[in-house]
Design a protein around this motif. Structure first.
Motif, PDB file in Angstrom:
ATOM      1  N   PRO A  37       0.847  -1.204   0.000  1.00 26.12           N
ATOM      2  CA  PRO A  37       0.000   0.000   0.000  1.00 26.12           C
ATOM      3  C   PRO A  37       0.876   1.244   0.000  1.00 26.12           C
ATOM      4  N   ARG A  38       0.527   2.207  -0.811  1.00 23.72           N
ATOM      5  CA  ARG A  38       1.384   3.388  -0.981  1.00 23.72           C
ATOM      6  C   ARG A  38       1.705   4.050   0.354  1.00 23.72           C
ATOM      7  N   GLU A  39       0.729   4.132   1.257  1.00 23.72           N
ATOM      8  CA  GLU A  39       0.948   4.847   2.507  1.00 23.72           C
ATOM      9  C   GLU A  39       1.800   4.053   3.500  1.00 23.72           C
ATOM     10  N   LEU A  40       1.989   2.745   3.226  1.00 22.59           N
ATOM     11  CA  LEU A  40       2.761   1.918   4.144  1.00 22.59           C
ATOM     12  C   LEU A  40       4.097   1.457   3.562  1.00 22.59           C
ATOM     13  N   ASP A  55       6.862   2.976   2.669  1.00 23.09           N
ATOM     14  CA  ASP A  55       8.059   3.525   3.313  1.00 23.09           C
ATOM     15  C   ASP A  55       8.373   2.769   4.594  1.00 23.09           C
ATOM     16  N   HIS A 101       9.738   2.245  11.067  1.00 25.72           N
ATOM     17  CA  HIS A 101       9.269   3.498  11.687  1.00 25.72           C
ATOM     18  C   HIS A 101       9.372   3.363  13.202  1.00 25.72           C
ATOM     19  N   TYR A 155       3.802   8.420  13.055  1.00 34.76           N
ATOM     20  CA  TYR A 155       2.646   8.912  12.304  1.00 34.76           C
ATOM     21  C   TYR A 155       1.394   8.308  12.929  1.00 34.76           C
TER      22      TYR A 155
END
Length: 444
Positions: A215-218, A220, A226, A231
Motif C-alpha cells: 500500500p502506498r501509505e505503508l 516507506d 518506523h 505517524y
C-alpha cells in the motif's frame, strides 16, 4: 508420472495422416505431419533434457543421426521409455525431418503420433517420455554448462537452465546487487531463494518483499521501518525489511513498481548502507539486495519513470530467466515434479506421451506457474489416473481463456515481447482486436 514404457500404455491419440510423398518423402511412409513453412539454413541443433541425462546434437545440411537409448545411437538418451534405435533425424534442403524407426513407444508431435514429421524452427517432439526441441542457427559450445550443479528448487536440465544455474552460482558468493529479469511465472523468486541458499549468507535471513503489493501509505515503513508515534496509527516501532534482512538477503520483487520518492531512499541505502526509519535515526545494515522485474527497466529509465542511477545500482549483475517456451525440453522434469506435489490432494496421476506432446506444442505465456495450474486442473477433473490429450486440451482451453486488456503500454509491450514480437499473437492472447491492441501499444 509420464507413461511410456509399453505400447499399450501409449494410446495413439489424434493420429494425423496425409498423402505420402506429398513433400518428397519416401512414398512407402504411411504417416506424415507438416509443421510450418519457413525453412532456415543449416545447421540445426536438437536438445533433450532427459530425466536421466541431458543431450545436445548439431546437424548440418545433409547429415542424419539416430536417436535412441542404445550404444549405437548418435544422440543417446538414457531413458527406459526410449527404444535402442527410436527415431532418426535428417536435414534435407534446410528442412529437419524426424522419422520413427519402429519404436515401441512412438514419436509424438503436437499431441499426434506420427511416423514422420517435418519440423518447424522451435518445434518440439516427444519420444517415450522425453521432449526434444529443435532450433536453427549456430549453437555456442556448451562446455562446462553440461555439468552445471543444479540449484535447490529450480528444476530442469536444459541448456537454458544450465546457463542460468552457472550464472547464479557465479554471483552467489559476492555482495553486489543482482537484477533478475523475466516474464511472469518463470521462477525469479525461486532463483532468488536459490542464490541465497548457495551463498555465504545462507545462515542469515531471506526476506522477500513484493513492491507491487505494498500500500502506498505503508511502503516507506515496510521497507525502512518506523518509530513508535512516527505517524497516526504507528502504535509501536517497526524495523522494516532492510533491518529484518541484516546479514542476509533482501529480495525486492516487481521492483519496477517502486514509487519515485522511495527510489531515492532505496538508492541512498544502496550507496551508504544506512537505513533511516520514519521518525528515527539512521542505522547501518549489512544486506545483499536481489531484485526482479518482468517490465523492461531500461525502457522505464528512458521514459523518466525509473531513476537511471538506481537502475545502475540494482543491475550490477543481470540474469535473464528463460521463459518456458525456450526450455520445453524441461517439460518431463517439471511434469514429474508437479504431479508428485499435487498427488496428496488429487491422487497419483500419469501423463500419456500424446498429452506431453500437447504440452510441448503450447506457447506458455504464463510459463512454469501456468504449467502447474494446467496439470492441477487436469488431474483434479480427470475420471481416471491417466491424463491424455483430451484432459490436457480441456485444461489448456481454460488457461488460454481471454484475459483482461492491459491498461499499461509497458505491460502490452511486454506481452508482445513474450510472443516473440508477434503483435497478432499478443492481441489474441489478451482477447482483444488487433487494432485496439495497436492503439494500446502506441499509448492512445
Amino acid at each position: 508420472m509420464i507413461m511410456a514404457d509399453e505400447p499399450a500404455s501409449l494410446p495413439v491419440e489424434d493420429t494425423v495422416q496425409e498423402s505420402a510423398g506429398a513433400h518428397g518423402e519416401d512414398p512407402n511412409s504411411q504417416w506424415t505431419l507438416e509443421i510450418g513453412r519457413e525453412r532456415p539454413s543449416a545447421p540445426w541443433w536438437v536438445e533433450s533434457a532427459s530425466l536421466c541425462q541431458p543431450a545436445i546434437c548439431v546437424l548440418e545440411e545433409g547429415q542424419s543421426v539416430v536417436i535412441g537409448s542404445g550404444p549405437t545411437a548418435a544422440l543417446r538418451i538414457v531413458d527406459r521409455s526410449v527404444s535402442a534405435t527410436h527415431c532418426a533425424l535428417a536435414v534435407t534442403n534446410g528442412r529437419l525431418l524426424v522419422r520413427d524407426l519402429a519404436s515401441k513407444n512412438g514419436v509424438f508431435v503436437g499431441g499426434a503420433r506420427v511416423e514422420q514429421a517435418d519440423l518447424a524452427p522451435g518445434a518440439s517432439f516427444v519420444v517415450g517420455r522425453v521432449v526434444l526441441t529443435c532450433r536453427p542457427g549456430s549453437l555456442r559450445t556448451p562446455g562446462d554448462e553440461l555439468v552445471a550443479v543444479p540449484l535447490p528448487g529450480f528444476a530442469g536440465s536444459s541448456l537454458a537452465v544450465r546457463r542460468v544455474t552457472q550464472e547464479v552460482r557465479r554471483v552467489a558468493n559476492v555482495k553486489g546487487p543482482v537484477l533478475l529479469r523475466g516474464e511472469t511465472g518463470t521462477g525469479k523468486d525461486v532463483l532468488a531463494r536459490a542464490m541465497h541458499a548457495v551463498g555465504p549468507r545462507r545462515g542469515g535471513p531471506f526476506v522477500p518483499l513484493n513492491v507491487a503489493t505494498l500500500p502506498r501509505e505503508l511502503a516507506d515503513a515496510e521497507l525502512f521501518g518506523h518509530e513508535r508515534g512516527a505517524y497516526t496509527g504507528a502504535h509501536g516501532a517497526r524495523e522494516g525489511a532492510f533491518v529484518e534482512a541484516h546479514r542476509g538477503t533482501l529480495f525486492l520483487d516487481e521492483i519496477a513498481e517502486l514509487a519515485p520518492d522511495l527510489q531515492v531512499k532505496l538508492l541512498r541505502v544502496l550507496e551508504d548502507g544506512d537505513v533511516r526509519p520514519i521518525g528515527g535515526r539512521a542505522r547501518k545494515v549489512d544486506v545483499r539486495v536481489l531484485s526482479a522485474t518482468w517490465a523492461p527497466l531500461h525502457q522505464r529509465v528512458a521514459e523518466g519513470r525509473f531513476r537511471q542511477d538506481l537502475y545502475q545500482r540494482l543491475a550490477v549483475f543481470v540474469i535473464d530467466v528463460p521463459p518456458l517456451r525456450e526450455r520445453r525440453s524441461d517439460l518431463p522434469i517439471l511434469v514429474e515434479r508437479f504431479l508428485r506435489e499435487i498427488a496428496p490432494e488429487v491422487g497419483a496421476r500419469e501423463l500419456s506421451a500424446g498429452a506431453l506432446a500437447k504440452l510441448a506444442a503450447y506457447g506458455w505465456p504464463g510459463n512454469v506457474r501456468e504449467l502447474r495450474n494446467v496439470l492441477y486442473r487436469a488431474a483434479l477433473f480427470a475420471s481416471g489416473s491417466m491424463l491424455g490429450t483430451r484432459e490436457i486440451a480441456e485444461s489448456l482451453e481454460v488457461s488460454a481463456a481471454p484475459r483482461r486488456v492491459l491498461v499499461s503500454t509497458e505491460e502490452a509491450r511486454a506481452v508482445v515481447e513474450s510472443h516473440g514480437g508477434n503483435v497478432s499473437a499478443a492481441a489474441r492472447h489478451l482477447g482483444v482486436a488487433r487494432s485496439t491492441f495497436r492503439d494500446l501499444l502506441a499509448g492512445v
